[in-house]
Design a protein around this motif. Structure first.
Motif, PDB file in Angstrom:
ATOM      1  N   VAL A 533      24.028 -78.213  15.394  1.00 22.31           N
ATOM      2  CA  VAL A 533      23.925 -76.858  14.848  1.00 22.31           C
ATOM      3  C   VAL A 533      25.253 -76.157  15.106  1.00 22.31           C
ATOM      4  N   LEU A 534      26.040 -75.998  14.051  1.00 21.83           N
ATOM      5  CA  LEU A 534      27.395 -75.474  14.181  1.00 21.83           C
ATOM      6  C   LEU A 534      27.432 -73.952  14.240  1.00 21.83           C
ATOM      7  N   ARG A 535      26.500 -73.313  13.544  1.00 20.61           N
ATOM      8  CA  ARG A 535      26.384 -71.856  13.581  1.00 20.61           C
ATOM      9  C   ARG A 535      24.908 -71.499  13.652  1.00 20.61           C
ATOM     10  N   SER A 536      24.616 -70.390  14.291  1.00 24.68           N
ATOM     11  CA  SER A 536      23.221 -69.957  14.442  1.00 24.68           C
ATOM     12  C   SER A 536      23.034 -68.589  13.798  1.00 24.68           C
ATOM     13  N   GLY A 537      21.985 -68.485  13.009  1.00 21.66           N
ATOM     14  CA  GLY A 537      21.714 -67.197  12.362  1.00 21.66           C
ATOM     15  C   GLY A 537      20.257 -67.076  11.965  1.00 21.66           C
ATOM     16  N   GLN A 538      19.890 -65.915  11.434  1.00 15.74           N
ATOM     17  CA  GLN A 538      18.497 -65.620  11.100  1.00 15.74           C
ATOM     18  C   GLN A 538      18.234 -65.563   9.599  1.00 15.74           C
ATOM     19  N   PRO A 560      30.789 -62.768   5.597  1.00 14.63           N
ATOM     20  CA  PRO A 560      30.340 -62.488   6.966  1.00 14.63           C
ATOM     21  C   PRO A 560      29.003 -61.769   7.038  1.00 14.63           C
ATOM     22  N   GLU A 561      28.557 -61.241   5.894  1.00 12.67           N
ATOM     23  CA  GLU A 561      27.250 -60.559   5.886  1.00 12.67           C
ATOM     24  C   GLU A 561      26.086 -61.542   5.999  1.00 12.67           C
ATOM     25  N   ILE A 562      26.371 -62.842   5.711  1.00 12.26           N
ATOM     26  CA  ILE A 562      25.311 -63.859   5.771  1.00 12.26           C
ATOM     27  C   ILE A 562      25.304 -64.483   7.157  1.00 12.26           C
ATOM     28  N   ASN A 563      24.213 -64.336   7.840  1.00 12.47           N
ATOM     29  CA  ASN A 563      24.051 -64.852   9.198  1.00 12.47           C
ATOM     30  C   ASN A 563      23.184 -66.121   9.108  1.00 12.47           C
ATOM     31  N   ALA A 564      23.831 -67.288   9.074  1.00 12.90           N
ATOM     32  CA  ALA A 564      23.118 -68.515   8.740  1.00 12.90           C
ATOM     33  C   ALA A 564      23.184 -69.558   9.847  1.00 12.90           C
ATOM     34  N   ASP A 565      22.103 -70.370   9.929  1.00 17.03           N
ATOM     35  CA  ASP A 565      22.168 -71.642  10.664  1.00 17.03           C
ATOM     36  C   ASP A 565      22.946 -72.636   9.797  1.00 17.03           C
ATOM     37  N   VAL A 566      23.898 -73.319  10.384  1.00 23.26           N
ATOM     38  CA  VAL A 566      24.594 -74.417   9.688  1.00 23.26           C
ATOM     39  C   VAL A 566      24.343 -75.705  10.466  1.00 23.26           C
ATOM     40  N   ILE A 567      23.661 -76.618   9.823  1.00 19.73           N
ATOM     41  CA  ILE A 567      23.262 -77.864  10.477  1.00 19.73           C
ATOM     42  C   ILE A 567      24.043 -79.028   9.873  1.00 19.73           C
ATOM     43  N   ASP A 568      24.855 -79.668  10.709  1.00 19.36           N
ATOM     44  CA  ASP A 568      25.570 -80.887  10.335  1.00 19.36           C
ATOM     45  C   ASP A 568      24.689 -82.072  10.740  1.00 19.36           C
ATOM     46  N   TYR A 581      13.359 -78.587  10.697  1.00 17.33           N
ATOM     47  CA  TYR A 581      12.105 -77.830  10.680  1.00 17.33           C
ATOM     48  C   TYR A 581      12.188 -76.587  11.572  1.00 17.33           C
ATOM     49  N   GLN A 582      12.778 -76.743  12.743  1.00 17.02           N
ATOM     50  CA  GLN A 582      12.893 -75.602  13.665  1.00 17.02           C
ATOM     51  C   GLN A 582      13.719 -74.488  13.032  1.00 17.02           C
ATOM     52  N   SER A 583      14.786 -74.879  12.364  1.00 11.67           N
ATOM     53  CA  SER A 583      15.643 -73.877  11.730  1.00 11.67           C
ATOM     54  C   SER A 583      14.920 -73.172  10.592  1.00 11.67           C
ATOM     55  N   LYS A 585      11.731 -72.809  10.155  1.00 15.44           N
ATOM     56  CA  LYS A 585      10.657 -71.948  10.690  1.00 15.44           C
ATOM     57  C   LYS A 585      11.234 -70.631  11.217  1.00 15.44           C
ATOM     58  N   LYS A 586      12.485 -70.648  11.620  1.00 11.44           N
ATOM     59  CA  LYS A 586      13.143 -69.439  12.120  1.00 11.44           C
ATOM     60  C   LYS A 586      13.672 -68.575  10.972  1.00 11.44           C
ATOM     61  N   THR A 587      14.342 -69.206   9.992  1.00 11.13           N
ATOM     62  CA  THR A 587      15.022 -68.429   8.952  1.00 11.13           C
ATOM     63  C   THR A 587      14.192 -68.221   7.695  1.00 11.13           C
ATOM     64  N   SER A 588      13.280 -69.131   7.422  1.00  6.75           N
ATOM     65  CA  SER A 588      12.375 -69.085   6.251  1.00  6.75           C
ATOM     66  C   SER A 588      13.071 -69.339   4.922  1.00  6.75           C
ATOM     67  N   LYS A 589      14.326 -69.719   4.959  1.00  4.59           N
ATOM     68  CA  LYS A 589      15.046 -70.053   3.732  1.00  4.59           C
ATOM     69  C   LYS A 589      15.913 -71.289   3.986  1.00  4.59           C
TER      70      LYS A 589
END
Length: 658
Positions: A533-538, A560-568, A581-583, A585-589
């Protein structure tokens, strides 16, 4: 038929007779059982027993032999218990494949037999690999591999002969020329008098042997085995024989002229040899009857054992767990000393340190020795490890992948470099049908890593730019790694080489010299199946790999307005679904980005799995972004349009505002 004893003792003469009689009597029994519906299929070797028995008797027990589906005499001559063969043919547990494969499609390390797959040709290259391992370890051994005259038209045949000749491998290539490939006669298969004439083109020795004369087969092959143990080199053998029954029993023999059938019936290897032994006073009717009674009793007793064995049962867990050999991952920590290097340097460093760790690790590929490979990954390796371990290969991907399989069978590791991932298509069959299935079929591991320089964005056009990971993520039994950063490339490559299972290791050419990172200098590993997980966001989840990781990070920097999970993902098989799945369930998108063309790619599977397992958490449709459904174009403007980077930005913004 002329027989020359040549100093063989009476005991050996009778052993050869009994050696042929046993598979003949087993076959006769099997044909009865086939008609009774007690076995499903049978490929008859009646009339060809002298070849199997003679060749096997000429080899030492520790020497590998690779038979085909008409070589029952190989298995009986090696002393394989009959109840195990009968159980194999009935799909029972005491067989060699746990009910997962049939007839002679299996191998056994205990008896040094490696059975064929239905594609026929790859086993010739496997024999090359087995012989290479013996030669590298300076073991004075021969390897024998069988094929039919029909399979000599396959590319694998020619590739394997060429490799064996160039490398002086001690392999006996045994062609059983039995007149027909299923129903196609030899005059419609090749346009030369003798198949051994092809040996001249490969600088190989060759012999024509009467395949129905057991003494000629045994004596000549025994002589040749002794010769190639002393001075390793391949020899092409053509055994002239005939197939007295159909390709398999359901085929029949109506297409064979009766005159031709009668001609070969008079050359039966058993009845003729029997008469010769009787004329010499070595055999009489009483002995023959005693032999037959003994074999009949053995067949019946072992059939009863096989019949009494219950039908095989298994569990879902067992079947799934047996696709791969169990890998006891050992973690090597990263050291504190680091250096800032490119991805190409990290791959080279990881490969070099693995070569230092494993003395039995062999690297094979086109131009990888003194030239160092087209991407200079192995530059300087021949000076460090020598040309015996860093091996330039002819342009024959299929034979080299098969040879890698042979090295694994004979206890060695290998890394095969595809000069470009696109060229793997020429070696596709042994990867997906041999390496991928071999552990599930008969418990043999394929300790092979195939390095795959891949990817577009470098103006290399349709044949040097594909990222074809989906060809292999689809195939059970293969593992697929796809690092995006130098530190991951080094650690994952070390793990891939440690893993006894076949691994496709993708290396993006566009990242080779454009991505730098601080990388630990010493040997370390990274586990497969663990995404980063390179970046964490909601706001949303971005799942990607390879060059897509860098495109996603670059686009998100612009927004920068987008606060995203980035999964490599890092590895695609095994896939870290838990982190996805965990990501979600947290972000819903969720948006999944791949460089591969969209249809049928890994993004589709991820989207489907999330829909099935996280549907109630989703607040928007899942987005998939990939390249256009075209081959990779050459011109820069066309290639930029082909790649998904700009379409990803639009899809990302649409998902964010949904």
């Amino acid at each position: 038929m002329r027989y020359h004893i040549g100093g063989l003792p009476q005991e050996k003469l009778l052993d050869l007779y009994k050696g042929m009689l046993k598979p003949r009597m087993i076959e006769e029994k099997m044909l009865v059982l086939l008609r009774q519906g007690k076995i499903s299929k049978w490929f008859s070797g009646i009339g060809q027993e002298a070849i199997s028995v003679g060749v096997t008797h000429a080899l030492n027990p520790e020497e590998y032999i690779l038979p085909m589906h008409r070589n029952l005499g190989v298995f009986t001559s090696r002393g394989v218990p009959l109840h195990r063969l009968f159980s194999q043919w009935q799909g029972k547990k005491s067989g060699f494949t746990n009910g997962r494969d049939r007839s002679f499609h299996f191998g056994t390390q205990e008896y040094k037999i490696v059975g064929m797959i239905s594609h026929l040709g790859p086993q010739l290259g496997v024999a090359d690999g087995i012989a290479l391992a013996d030669m590298l370890r300076r073991k004075k051994r021969a390897t024998a591999v069988f094929t039919g005259e029909g399979a000599t038209s396959e590319g694998d045949f020619h590739e394997a002969l060429n490799v064996a000749s160039v490398w002086n491998l001690p392999v006996l290539f045994c062609i059983e020329n039995n007149g027909y490939g299923l129903s196609t006669p030899t005059n419609e298969q090749y346009n030369c008098k003798d198949l051994v004439d092809r040996a001249k083109g490969y600088g190989m020795e060759s012999r024509i042997i009467d395949g129905n004369n057991i003494l000629e087969v045994y004596s000549k092959v025994n002589e040749l085995c002794k010769a190639i143990r002393k001075r390793p080199r391949p020899i092409l053998l053509e055994f002239k024989t005939f197939r007295m029954r159909g390709h398999e029993e359901a085929s029949g023999t109506k297409y064979v002229p009766e005159k031709l059938m009668n001609k070969w019936a008079k050359k039966d290897p058993i009845s003729n040899y029997e008469e010769f032994l009787k004329d010499k006073g070595f055999l009489d009717d009483a002995k023959i009857e005693a032999y037959r009674a003994e074999i009949t009793e053995e067949i019946n007793a072992n059939l009863k054992t096989a019949y009494d064995e219950p039908s095989i049962e298994s569990t879902l867990t067992k079947e799934l767990n047996n696709v791969y050999q169990e890998f006891d991952y050992k973690h090597y920590k990263k050291n504190e000393k680091i250096e800032n290097i490119r991805l190409v340097d990290a791959v080279s460093q990881g490969l070099e340190q693995s070569m230092e760790k494993y003395n039995d690790l062999i690297i094979m590929g086109q131009d990888i020795a003194d030239y160092g490979g087209v991407f200079k990954i192995t530059e300087g390796f021949t000076k460090a490890f020598g040309k015996r371990r860093v091996r330039n290969t002819p342009i024959c991907e299929s034979a080299i992948v098969s040879a890698a399989m042979g090295l694994s069978i004979n206890g060695m590791k290998s890394v095969v470099e595809m000069q470009f991932a696109d060229f793997v298509s020429s070696g596709f069959n042994p990867i997906v049908n041999y390496l991928a299935k071999v552990h599930y079929r008969w418990g043999q591991n394929a300790d092979v890593v195939i390095r795959m320089p891949c990817g577009a964005g470098v103006g290399a056009g349709p044949f040097h730019s594909q990222t074809n990971e989906a060809w292999f993520t689809k195939t059970p039994g293969l593992k697929v790694a796809y690092p995006a950063f130098p530190s991951d490339a080094k650690g994952l490559l070390a793990t891939a080489i440690n893993d006894p299972n076949p691994v496709l290791f993708f290396e993006h050419k566009g990242l080779y010299r454009s991505i730098y990172e601080d990388v630990p200098t010493e040997y370390y590993t990274i586990p497969f199946g663990k995404a980063n997980v390179l970046r964490s966001g909601q706001d949303l989840s971005v799942v990607t790999y390879g060059a897509g990781v860098h495109w996603a990070l670059e686009i998100l920097e612009k927004h920068p307005e987008i606060n995203a999970d980035v999964i490599d993902l890092r590895t695609l098989q095994p896939l870290d679904v838990d982190t996805i799945y965990q990501s979600v369930k947290k972000t819903s998108k969720l948006i999944v980005l791949q460089e591969d063309t969209l249809f049928g790619g890994i993004a589709s599977d991820i989207a489907a799995m999330v829909m099935e397992n996280c549907f109630e958490y989703l607040d928007a449709p899942i987005k998939r972004v990939g390249s256009l459904e075209t081959p990779v174009p050459f011109a820069k403007s066309l290639e930029e349009e082909y790649l998904p980077k700009q379409r990803f930005e639009a899809a990302l913004l649409e998902l964010y505002t949904y």
